[in-house]
Design a protein around this motif. Structure first.
Motif, PDB file in Angstrom:
ATOM      1  N   HIS A 257       3.857   5.171   0.090  1.00 57.38           N
ATOM      2  CA  HIS A 257       3.458   4.786   1.444  1.00 57.38           C
ATOM      3  C   HIS A 257       2.317   5.707   1.866  1.00 57.38           C
ATOM      4  O   HIS A 257       2.270   6.868   1.479  1.00 57.38           O
ATOM      5  CB  HIS A 257       4.647   4.945   2.397  1.00 57.38           C
TER       6      HIS A 257
ATOM      7  N   THR B  20       5.152  -1.394  -0.724  1.00 59.02           N
ATOM      8  CA  THR B  20       4.956   0.000  -1.122  1.00 59.02           C
ATOM      9  C   THR B  20       5.326   0.248  -2.583  1.00 59.02           C
ATOM     10  O   THR B  20       5.039   1.315  -3.121  1.00 59.02           O
ATOM     11  CB  THR B  20       5.776   0.966  -0.227  1.00 59.02           C
TER      12      THR B  20
ATOM     13  N   LEU C 286      11.052   2.497   3.918  1.00 52.84           N
ATOM     14  CA  LEU C 286       9.709   2.352   3.335  1.00 52.84           C
ATOM     15  C   LEU C 286       9.740   1.804   1.911  1.00 52.84           C
ATOM     16  O   LEU C 286       8.698   1.567   1.312  1.00 52.84           O
ATOM     17  CB  LEU C 286       8.968   3.692   3.366  1.00 52.84           C
TER      18      LEU C 286
ATOM     19  N   TRP D 233       7.721   3.996  -5.274  1.00 51.87           N
ATOM     20  CA  TRP D 233       7.246   3.511  -3.981  1.00 51.87           C
ATOM     21  C   TRP D 233       6.278   4.546  -3.429  1.00 51.87           C
ATOM     22  O   TRP D 233       6.520   5.749  -3.516  1.00 51.87           O
ATOM     23  CB  TRP D 233       8.397   3.343  -3.001  1.00 51.87           C
TER      24      TRP D 233
END
Length: 138
Positions: A58, A46, A41, A56
């Motif tokens: 998500h 992200t 991810l 990051w």
């Protein structure tokens, strides 16, 4: 517990600390409790721009709520993520949009974070609100 209740609880917890060094340590300790963030991810989509460290975030819709996952390579930023997750994670998009981040001023985070950390915190908040606004439009 509502997002407003989560903010109130957080403010009460922080009031137990006499100084900002203890508060920073508490924030860092909160960050250590974040669930693992899947490596797959960590993508350009992200990654949050505007943060000094790497962040990051998500999200995915789970029923009526939005579930967020986030991570950072900096301890204090991980703690700030944990603060945001406690307030905004697994809430309906409407509740997210209707919950202004009053904890920033009440905890004094805006005054005690460096300008770059403050910018990063606001970039993360902007992403959360943007996601919630998109989800309410759908």
């Amino acid at each position: 517990m509502s997002a407003q209740d989560a903010q109130a609880e957080l403010i009460e917890e922080f009031s137990l600390f006499d100084n900002w060094m203890d508060r920073y340590q508490y924030i860092i300790d909160m960050g250590k409790q974040l669930p693992a963030f899947p490596e797959e991810l960590k993508t350009p989509e992200t990654k949050i721009q505007g943060c000094q460290s790497n962040v990051w975030m998500h999200h995915e819709r789970q029923g009526d709520n939005v579930h967020f996952q986030a991570t950072s390579d900096a301890a204090i930023v991980s703690g700030l993520i944990a603060v945001l997750m406690r307030i905004y994670n697994d809430r309906s998009p409407e509740e997210i949009v209707d919950t202004p981040p009053s904890f920033l001023e009440e905890l004094g985070l805006d005054k005690h974070l460096s300008p770059t950390r403050s910018n990063g915190l606001h970039a993360m908040l902007q992403r959360i609100y943007s996601v919630a606004e998109q989800e309410t439009a759908e």
